[in-house]
Design a protein around this motif. Structure first.
Motif, PDB file in Angstrom:
ATOM      1  N   TYR A  71       5.078 -32.141  32.842  1.00 43.19           N
ATOM      2  CA  TYR A  71       3.947 -31.448  32.221  1.00 43.19           C
ATOM      3  C   TYR A  71       2.677 -32.192  32.617  1.00 43.19           C
ATOM      4  N   PRO A  72       1.695 -31.492  33.174  1.00 45.83           N
ATOM      5  CA  PRO A  72       0.451 -32.166  33.547  1.00 45.83           C
ATOM      6  C   PRO A  72      -0.417 -32.383  32.309  1.00 45.83           C
ATOM      7  N   PRO A  73      -1.347 -33.337  32.378  1.00 41.26           N
ATOM      8  CA  PRO A  73      -2.281 -33.487  31.252  1.00 41.26           C
ATOM      9  C   PRO A  73      -3.181 -32.252  31.198  1.00 41.26           C
ATOM     10  N   VAL A  74      -3.445 -31.789  29.994  1.00 40.95           N
ATOM     11  CA  VAL A  74      -4.314 -30.621  29.804  1.00 40.95           C
ATOM     12  C   VAL A  74      -5.327 -30.926  28.715  1.00 40.95           C
ATOM     13  N   ALA A  75      -6.471 -30.275  28.801  1.00 40.13           N
ATOM     14  CA  ALA A  75      -7.510 -30.464  27.789  1.00 40.13           C
ATOM     15  C   ALA A  75      -7.194 -29.671  26.523  1.00 40.13           C
ATOM     16  N   VAL A  76      -6.568 -28.512  26.706  1.00 40.18           N
ATOM     17  CA  VAL A  76      -6.291 -27.623  25.574  1.00 40.18           C
ATOM     18  C   VAL A  76      -4.799 -27.298  25.561  1.00 40.18           C
ATOM     19  N   LEU A  77      -4.181 -27.408  24.387  1.00 41.48           N
ATOM     20  CA  LEU A  77      -2.771 -27.075  24.238  1.00 41.48           C
ATOM     21  C   LEU A  77      -2.550 -25.606  24.585  1.00 41.48           C
ATOM     22  N   PRO A  78      -1.491 -25.279  25.349  1.00 34.07           N
ATOM     23  CA  PRO A  78      -1.208 -23.877  25.636  1.00 34.07           C
ATOM     24  C   PRO A  78      -0.977 -23.083  24.348  1.00 34.07           C
ATOM     25  N   GLU A  79      -1.114 -21.772  24.460  1.00 34.06           N
ATOM     26  CA  GLU A  79      -0.899 -20.899  23.302  1.00 34.06           C
ATOM     27  C   GLU A  79       0.537 -21.019  22.804  1.00 34.06           C
ATOM     28  N   LEU A  80       0.693 -20.872  21.492  1.00 34.57           N
ATOM     29  CA  LEU A  80       2.036 -20.860  20.913  1.00 34.57           C
ATOM     30  C   LEU A  80       2.769 -19.627  21.422  1.00 34.57           C
ATOM     31  N   ARG A  81       4.035 -19.802  21.754  1.00 38.18           N
ATOM     32  CA  ARG A  81       4.848 -18.684  22.232  1.00 38.18           C
ATOM     33  C   ARG A  81       6.113 -18.598  21.407  1.00 38.18           C
ATOM     34  N   VAL A  82       6.666 -17.405  21.388  1.00 34.71           N
ATOM     35  CA  VAL A  82       7.930 -17.157  20.714  1.00 34.71           C
ATOM     36  C   VAL A  82       8.790 -16.353  21.689  1.00 34.71           C
ATOM     37  N   HIS A  83      10.032 -16.738  21.821  1.00 32.72           N
ATOM     38  CA  HIS A  83      10.966 -15.974  22.653  1.00 32.72           C
ATOM     39  C   HIS A  83      12.380 -16.309  22.218  1.00 32.72           C
ATOM     40  N   ASP A  84      13.312 -15.469  22.600  1.00 34.16           N
ATOM     41  CA  ASP A  84      14.706 -15.775  22.302  1.00 34.16           C
ATOM     42  C   ASP A  84      15.078 -17.027  23.063  1.00 34.16           C
ATOM     43  N   GLY A  85      15.934 -17.818  22.487  1.00 35.31           N
ATOM     44  CA  GLY A  85      16.415 -18.991  23.188  1.00 35.31           C
ATOM     45  C   GLY A  85      16.527 -20.203  22.299  1.00 35.31           C
ATOM     46  N   TYR A  86      16.948 -21.276  22.925  1.00 37.01           N
ATOM     47  CA  TYR A  86      17.131 -22.543  22.255  1.00 37.01           C
ATOM     48  C   TYR A  86      16.817 -23.606  23.277  1.00 37.01           C
ATOM     49  N   GLU A  87      16.162 -24.694  22.866  1.00 35.75           N
ATOM     50  CA  GLU A  87      15.763 -25.715  23.819  1.00 35.75           C
ATOM     51  C   GLU A  87      16.025 -27.106  23.256  1.00 35.75           C
ATOM     52  N   GLY A  97      12.078 -41.792  25.447  1.00 33.93           N
ATOM     53  CA  GLY A  97      13.311 -42.059  24.712  1.00 33.93           C
ATOM     54  C   GLY A  97      13.517 -41.172  23.496  1.00 33.93           C
ATOM     55  N   GLU A  98      12.517 -40.374  23.136  1.00 33.75           N
ATOM     56  CA  GLU A  98      12.684 -39.478  21.986  1.00 33.75           C
ATOM     57  C   GLU A  98      13.158 -38.114  22.458  1.00 33.75           C
ATOM     58  N   ALA A  99      13.870 -37.445  21.579  1.00 36.76           N
ATOM     59  CA  ALA A  99      14.404 -36.112  21.886  1.00 36.76           C
ATOM     60  C   ALA A  99      14.098 -35.167  20.741  1.00 36.76           C
ATOM     61  N   ALA A 100      14.126 -33.892  21.050  1.00 38.30           N
ATOM     62  CA  ALA A 100      13.948 -32.862  20.029  1.00 38.30           C
ATOM     63  C   ALA A 100      14.757 -31.642  20.449  1.00 38.30           C
ATOM     64  N   GLU A 101      15.200 -30.878  19.479  1.00 40.33           N
ATOM     65  CA  GLU A 101      15.837 -29.604  19.778  1.00 40.33           C
ATOM     66  C   GLU A 101      15.307 -28.583  18.786  1.00 40.33           C
ATOM     67  N   PHE A 102      15.151 -27.335  19.271  1.00 39.89           N
ATOM     68  CA  PHE A 102      14.583 -26.324  18.386  1.00 39.89           C
ATOM     69  C   PHE A 102      14.926 -24.921  18.852  1.00 39.89           C
ATOM     70  N   ASP A 103      14.862 -24.017  17.909  1.00 35.39           N
ATOM     71  CA  ASP A 103      15.048 -22.592  18.144  1.00 35.39           C
ATOM     72  C   ASP A 103      13.716 -22.062  18.664  1.00 35.39           C
ATOM     73  N   THR A 104      13.710 -21.446  19.821  1.00 37.89           N
ATOM     74  CA  THR A 104      12.455 -21.014  20.439  1.00 37.89           C
ATOM     75  C   THR A 104      11.892 -19.733  19.813  1.00 37.89           C
ATOM     76  N   ARG A 105      12.549 -19.242  18.778  1.00 38.52           N
ATOM     77  CA  ARG A 105      11.949 -18.136  18.018  1.00 38.52           C
ATOM     78  C   ARG A 105      10.908 -18.669  17.039  1.00 38.52           C
ATOM     79  N   THR A 106      10.843 -20.009  16.919  1.00 40.55           N
ATOM     80  CA  THR A 106       9.766 -20.651  16.163  1.00 40.55           C
ATOM     81  C   THR A 106       8.577 -20.761  17.108  1.00 40.55           C
ATOM     82  N   PRO A 107       7.371 -20.354  16.678  1.00 39.29           N
ATOM     83  CA  PRO A 107       6.202 -20.476  17.566  1.00 39.29           C
ATOM     84  C   PRO A 107       6.070 -21.922  18.049  1.00 39.29           C
ATOM     85  N   HIS A 108       5.909 -22.090  19.375  1.00 40.41           N
ATOM     86  CA  HIS A 108       5.875 -23.432  19.940  1.00 40.41           C
ATOM     87  C   HIS A 108       5.027 -23.487  21.198  1.00 40.41           C
TER      88      HIS A 108
END
Length: 188
Positions: free
Chosen positions: A105-121, A144-155
């Motif tokens: 992921y490149p450095p960005v000035a503004v966080l991308p828009e929240l998205r929702v889609h089917d899936g899991y990450e 060293g940190e990890a996360a998992e989430f349902d991509t139907r949650t806005p992210h």
């Protein structure tokens, strides 16, 4: 094929020993002499279906389990995907049931828009700092940190700070389509 058959005896011995059986025990169960089984295991007797079928039945394995299959090249040869500033490197074959990628992921000035889609990450940070906006949470993950989430949650995900963030991401099929394929044109 000859090389594959040469290893049948050694594999047979490994399976027999893993069951804790002696030559005499397996030979008796399979209806053959211990000397025949010994010669088969040592490679002094050629394997045949007539000999292998009673042995594999007793061991609870298939004849195929005793015959090696030449392993193909295990390296992954898939092109890197560049999309929306991301560098997405596939880490598994396209046919794999587990879709794994190294994403920068490149450095960005503004966080991308929240998205929702089917899936899991599932994500694991290799280097840098990663900003994960997940619903009302605004998290920063470090190496060293990890996360998992349902991509139907806005992210939304981006690098945090002025440097790129590298992560390993694992997706289900829906997540792969969303992250690695160009968006389809919207109907007017």
């Amino acid at each position: 094929m000859r090389d594959e058959l040469a290893q049948v005896g050694a594999r047979l011995r490994i399976v027999r020993r893993s069951r804790g059986w002696t030559l005499d025990e397996l030979a008796s169960r399979a209806g053959m002499s211990a000397s025949t089984l010994s010669r088969l295991e040592s490679g002094k007797r050629q394997a045949s279906l007539e000999l292998l079928l009673p042995l594999t039945r007793q061991l609870g394995i298939r004849v195929d389990d005793l015959i090696s299959v030449d392993a193909s090249d295990p390296r992954i040869h898939r092109p890197v995907i560049r999309r929306d500033g991301l560098v997405i490197a596939p880490l598994a074959p396209e046919s794999s049931p587990v879709h794994t990628y190294k994403i920068t992921y490149p450095p960005v000035a503004v966080l991308p828009e929240l998205r929702v889609h089917d899936g899991y990450e599932w994500i694991y940070v290799l280097a840098g700092r990663l900003r994960l906006r997940l619903g009302d949470q605004d998290l920063t993950l470090t190496r060293g940190e990890a996360a998992e989430f349902d991509t139907r949650t806005p992210h939304a995900i981006s690098a945090a700070g002025g440097k790129p963030a590298q992560v390993i991401s694992i997706f289900n099929d829906d997540g792969v389509r969303m992250h690695t394929h160009a968006p389809e044109p919207q109907d007017p």
